[in-house]
Design a protein around this motif. Structure first.
Motif, PDB file in Angstrom:
ATOM      1  N   MET A 278       0.859  -1.118  -0.018  1.00 49.52           N
ATOM      2  CA  MET A 278       0.230  -0.138   0.297  1.00 49.52           C
ATOM      3  C   MET A 278       0.687   1.408   0.212  1.00 49.52           C
ATOM      4  SD  MET A 278      -3.163   1.023   2.702  1.00 49.52           S
ATOM      5  CE  MET A 278      -3.693  -0.927   2.640  1.00 49.52           C
ATOM      6  N   SER A 279       0.761   2.210  -0.641  1.00 60.55           N
ATOM      7  CA  SER A 279       1.215   3.646  -0.876  1.00 60.55           C
ATOM      8  C   SER A 279       1.504   4.688   0.445  1.00 60.55           C
ATOM      9  CB  SER A 279       0.186   4.688  -1.694  1.00 60.55           C
ATOM     10  OG  SER A 279      -0.457   3.918  -2.722  1.00 60.55           O
ATOM     11  N   ALA A 280       2.279   4.936   0.492  1.00 64.22           N
ATOM     12  CA  ALA A 280       2.684   5.902   1.653  1.00 64.22           C
ATOM     13  C   ALA A 280       1.672   6.834   1.914  1.00 64.22           C
ATOM     14  CB  ALA A 280       4.212   6.585   1.314  1.00 64.22           C
ATOM     15  N   MET A 281       1.476   7.351   3.217  1.00 65.44           N
ATOM     16  CA  MET A 281       0.187   8.480   3.573  1.00 65.44           C
ATOM     17  C   MET A 281       1.092   9.577   2.848  1.00 65.44           C
ATOM     18  SD  MET A 281      -0.576   6.564   6.582  1.00 65.44           S
ATOM     19  CE  MET A 281       0.251   6.196   7.203  1.00 65.44           C
ATOM     20  N   ARG A 282      -0.996  10.272   2.344  1.00 62.51           N
ATOM     21  CA  ARG A 282       0.230  11.720   1.980  1.00 62.51           C
ATOM     22  C   ARG A 282       0.143  13.480   3.413  1.00 62.51           C
ATOM     23  NH1 ARG A 282      -1.436  11.621  -3.501  1.00 62.51           N
ATOM     24  NH2 ARG A 282      -1.883  14.091  -3.188  1.00 62.51           N
ATOM     25  N   ARG A 283       0.857  13.692   2.370  1.00 58.40           N
ATOM     26  CA  ARG A 283       1.268  14.861   3.501  1.00 58.40           C
ATOM     27  C   ARG A 283      -0.345  15.509   3.461  1.00 58.40           C
ATOM     28  NH1 ARG A 283       2.806  20.832   3.124  1.00 58.40           N
ATOM     29  NH2 ARG A 283       4.038  21.435   4.569  1.00 58.40           N
ATOM     30  N   ILE A 284      -0.654  16.007   4.867  1.00 55.62           N
ATOM     31  CA  ILE A 284      -1.848  16.362   5.502  1.00 55.62           C
ATOM     32  C   ILE A 284      -2.013  17.988   4.516  1.00 55.62           C
ATOM     33  CG2 ILE A 284      -4.261  16.867   6.587  1.00 55.62           C
ATOM     34  CD1 ILE A 284      -3.448  14.418   8.442  1.00 55.62           C
ATOM     35  N   GLU A 285      -2.630  18.412   3.649  1.00 56.03           N
ATOM     36  CA  GLU A 285      -2.072  19.972   3.061  1.00 56.03           C
ATOM     37  C   GLU A 285      -4.083  20.571   3.433  1.00 56.03           C
ATOM     38  OE1 GLU A 285      -0.709  20.346  -0.414  1.00 56.03           O
ATOM     39  OE2 GLU A 285       1.631  19.728   1.016  1.00 56.03           O
ATOM     40  N   ARG A 286      -5.230  19.369   3.043  1.00 55.09           N
ATOM     41  CA  ARG A 286      -6.253  19.949   2.676  1.00 55.09           C
ATOM     42  C   ARG A 286      -7.542  18.684   3.475  1.00 55.09           C
ATOM     43  NH1 ARG A 286      -9.931  23.620   1.155  1.00 55.09           N
ATOM     44  NH2 ARG A 286      -8.053  24.651   0.028  1.00 55.09           N
ATOM     45  N   VAL A 287      -8.774  18.706   4.258  1.00 51.32           N
ATOM     46  CA  VAL A 287      -9.114  17.930   4.959  1.00 51.32           C
ATOM     47  C   VAL A 287     -10.526  18.276   4.002  1.00 51.32           C
ATOM     48  CG1 VAL A 287     -10.446  17.727   6.914  1.00 51.32           C
ATOM     49  CG2 VAL A 287      -7.555  17.944   7.680  1.00 51.32           C
ATOM     50  N   GLY A 288     -11.326  16.856   3.997  1.00 54.72           N
ATOM     51  CA  GLY A 288     -12.657  17.162   3.339  1.00 54.72           C
ATOM     52  C   GLY A 288     -13.668  16.442   4.449  1.00 54.72           C
ATOM     53  N   PHE A 289     -14.846  17.020   4.111  1.00 53.05           N
ATOM     54  CA  PHE A 289     -15.924  16.567   5.155  1.00 53.05           C
ATOM     55  C   PHE A 289     -17.157  16.658   4.621  1.00 53.05           C
ATOM     56  CE2 PHE A 289     -18.050  16.234   8.638  1.00 53.05           C
ATOM     57  CZ  PHE A 289     -17.215  16.089   9.639  1.00 53.05           C
ATOM     58  N   VAL A 290     -17.699  15.675   4.130  1.00 50.08           N
ATOM     59  CA  VAL A 290     -18.826  14.462   4.094  1.00 50.08           C
ATOM     60  C   VAL A 290     -19.661  14.764   4.935  1.00 50.08           C
ATOM     61  CG1 VAL A 290     -20.191  12.926   2.483  1.00 50.08           C
ATOM     62  CG2 VAL A 290     -17.929  14.171   2.015  1.00 50.08           C
ATOM     63  N   GLY A 291     -20.964  15.513   5.082  1.00 51.91           N
ATOM     64  CA  GLY A 291     -22.005  15.116   6.007  1.00 51.91           C
ATOM     65  C   GLY A 291     -22.447  15.875   6.163  1.00 51.91           C
ATOM     66  N   LEU A 292     -22.478  17.391   6.674  1.00 45.06           N
ATOM     67  CA  LEU A 292     -22.751  19.084   7.470  1.00 45.06           C
ATOM     68  C   LEU A 292     -23.802  19.107   7.544  1.00 45.06           C
ATOM     69  CD1 LEU A 292     -20.736  20.927   4.992  1.00 45.06           C
ATOM     70  CD2 LEU A 292     -19.877  19.429   6.824  1.00 45.06           C
ATOM     71  N   GLY A 293     -24.587  18.268   8.328  1.00 47.69           N
ATOM     72  CA  GLY A 293     -25.711  18.568   9.644  1.00 47.69           C
ATOM     73  C   GLY A 293     -25.246  18.754  11.168  1.00 47.69           C
ATOM     74  N   ALA A 294     -26.410  19.124  12.027  1.00 44.67           N
ATOM     75  CA  ALA A 294     -25.477  19.266  13.811  1.00 44.67           C
ATOM     76  C   ALA A 294     -24.596  18.753  13.893  1.00 44.67           C
ATOM     77  CB  ALA A 294     -26.917  19.398  14.081  1.00 44.67           C
ATOM     78  N   MET A 295     -24.147  17.692  14.222  1.00 40.97           N
ATOM     79  CA  MET A 295     -22.887  17.044  14.715  1.00 40.97           C
ATOM     80  C   MET A 295     -21.633  17.300  13.224  1.00 40.97           C
ATOM     81  SD  MET A 295     -21.434  15.944  16.883  1.00 40.97           S
ATOM     82  CE  MET A 295     -22.793  14.139  17.956  1.00 40.97           C
ATOM     83  N   GLY A 296     -22.081  16.949  11.827  1.00 41.86           N
ATOM     84  CA  GLY A 296     -20.949  17.156  11.382  1.00 41.86           C
ATOM     85  C   GLY A 296     -20.451  18.574  11.102  1.00 41.86           C
ATOM     86  N   SER A 297     -20.959  19.565  10.932  1.00 44.35           N
ATOM     87  CA  SER A 297     -21.095  20.916  10.884  1.00 44.35           C
ATOM     88  C   SER A 297     -20.354  21.619  11.841  1.00 44.35           C
ATOM     89  CB  SER A 297     -22.624  21.950  10.340  1.00 44.35           C
ATOM     90  OG  SER A 297     -23.466  21.730  11.211  1.00 44.35           O
ATOM     91  N   GLY A 298     -20.289  21.431  13.383  1.00 46.45           N
ATOM     92  CA  GLY A 298     -19.663  21.203  14.812  1.00 46.45           C
ATOM     93  C   GLY A 298     -18.638  20.768  14.747  1.00 46.45           C
ATOM     94  N   ILE A 299     -18.336  19.541  14.200  1.00 51.00           N
ATOM     95  CA  ILE A 299     -16.818  19.130  14.141  1.00 51.00           C
ATOM     96  C   ILE A 299     -16.411  19.693  12.826  1.00 51.00           C
ATOM     97  CG2 ILE A 299     -15.833  17.302  13.774  1.00 51.00           C
ATOM     98  CD1 ILE A 299     -17.845  15.366  14.428  1.00 51.00           C
ATOM     99  N   ALA A 300     -17.016  20.241  11.966  1.00 51.19           N
ATOM    100  CA  ALA A 300     -16.156  20.818  10.749  1.00 51.19           C
ATOM    101  C   ALA A 300     -15.666  22.574  11.279  1.00 51.19           C
ATOM    102  CB  ALA A 300     -17.162  20.850   9.721  1.00 51.19           C
ATOM    103  N   ARG A 301     -16.799  23.031  11.738  1.00 53.79           N
ATOM    104  CA  ARG A 301     -16.183  24.064  12.338  1.00 53.79           C
ATOM    105  C   ARG A 301     -14.653  23.690  13.492  1.00 53.79           C
ATOM    106  NH1 ARG A 301     -17.358  29.579  11.458  1.00 53.79           N
ATOM    107  NH2 ARG A 301     -19.240  28.787  11.176  1.00 53.79           N
ATOM    108  N   ARG A 302     -14.622  23.426  14.250  1.00 52.30           N
ATOM    109  CA  ARG A 302     -13.461  22.209  14.842  1.00 52.30           C
ATOM    110  C   ARG A 302     -12.378  22.311  14.376  1.00 52.30           C
ATOM    111  NH1 ARG A 302     -13.992  22.544  20.451  1.00 52.30           N
ATOM    112  NH2 ARG A 302     -12.426  21.394  20.849  1.00 52.30           N
ATOM    113  N   ILE A 303     -12.138  21.549  13.358  1.00 49.37           N
ATOM    114  CA  ILE A 303     -11.592  21.257  11.940  1.00 49.37           C
ATOM    115  C   ILE A 303     -10.696  22.493  11.638  1.00 49.37           C
ATOM    116  CG2 ILE A 303     -10.492  20.379   9.788  1.00 49.37           C
ATOM    117  CD1 ILE A 303     -12.605  17.834  10.753  1.00 49.37           C
TER     118      ILE A 303
END
Length: 299
Positions: A1-26
């Motif tokens: 399996m490939s080596a992991m990519r350097r984290i430059e951009r984070v994605g988020f799918v599912g921005l309901g009440a909990m998801g949007s709150g977690i996305a905001r913290r990120i």
């Protein structure tokens, strides 16, 4: 399996009440975020705060090094994982998909295998808590999957909450979350039962709640939910959403040949609560309504 990519951009799918709150913290932790939600209007505040937008889950995966998902149930995860516009089609070798949802353990393991075939990594990362817990910075995260992938995203997970625990292989974090939510629903249902019993005997409900919050049963979940029996001003999880977790536990028990009698009893109460006029409220309020009507406290 490939080596992991350097984290430059984070994605988020599912921005309901909990998801949007977690996305905001990120985002608040300084990460560049790209999101997608079935209803774009729910993401307006995040977009105004600088979140990027993708038109499909696949585009999120194509653009990001780590992708989080927070969706309602197993069916929703599978619908957004597969197909031409699904997440798996957009994953790149070395990227990481971390699913925060609570879904069927077998599905989580199958997704891990499908993701591995792309050269990417899949982690089941269910969370324990509510929007109130999240806002207080006390969310906990459990992790199942490749240990190196966990180590790679560990600091990012700490942006969600301070309590992060690596459990084991794919599926083990989901299994742990099922156990925790079984205990949570049983304890909250028992609390509704106990309060109704003494309310029927004439004790003031607000006084019982106040005493309980000062007693040995004042767990975090009782701490933020019990006040709803006095002032019904919040919905942390309605009865339909919360019963999903009990069904997962019952299905697991049937498959393993294990006993879950208190889980089954609590699930029966939640089934009854789905017919309550208050079924759209928090599940504690819905269950308490059933108990109170059965006891003749209210009619």
């Amino acid at each position: 399996m490939s080596a992991m990519r350097r984290i430059e951009r984070v994605g988020f799918v599912g921005l309901g009440a909990m998801g949007s709150g977690i996305a905001r913290r990120i985002m608040d932790a300084g990460h560049c975020l790209t999101g997608w939600n079935r209803t774009k209007a729910k993401a307006e505040d995040l977009l105004a705060a600088g979140m990027g937008w993708a038109d499909t889950p696949r585009e999120v995966a194509e653009q990001c090094d780590v992708v989080f998902t927070m969706l309602t149930n197993t069916a929703a995860i599978e619908a957004n994982a597969h197909g031409e516009d699904g997440l798996i089609a957009g994953l790149r070798p070395g990227s990481v998909w971390a699913d925060l949802s609570t879904i069927a353990p077998d599905t989580s393991v199958a997704l891990g295998e499908a993701v591995a075939s792309t050269g990417a990594f899949y982690l089941d990362t269910p969370v324990s808590g509510s929007p109130a817990t999240l806002a207080a910075g006390q969310m906990s995260v459990m992790v199942g999957g490749d240990r190196a992938a966990y180590d790679h995203v560990e600091q990012l997970l700490h942006a969600i909450g301070p309590k992060v625990t690596y459990i084991g292989p794919n599926g083990h974090a989901i299994l742990t979350k099922v156990a925790i939510n079984l205990s949570l629903v049983v304890s909250v249902t028992a609390f509704a039962e106990a309060v109704t019993l003494v309310e029927k005997a004439g004790v003031d409900r607000a006084a019982v709640v106040d005493a309980a919050l000062k007693s040995v049963i004042a767990s975090p979940v009782i701490g933020y939910r019990a006040p709803l029996l006095v002032d019904d001003d919040e919905v942390y999880a309605d009865v339909e959403l919360q019963q999903k977790d009990l069904v997962l536990a019952q299905e697991l028990a049937r498959r393993l040949g294990a006993m879950v009698p208190t889980c089954s009893a609590a699930s029966e109460m939640l089934s009854a609560a789905r017919s309550s006029d208050l079924a759209d409220r928090d599940f504690l309020v819905s269950v308490a309504d059933v108990y109170r009507r059965a006891a003749g406290v209210i009619r």
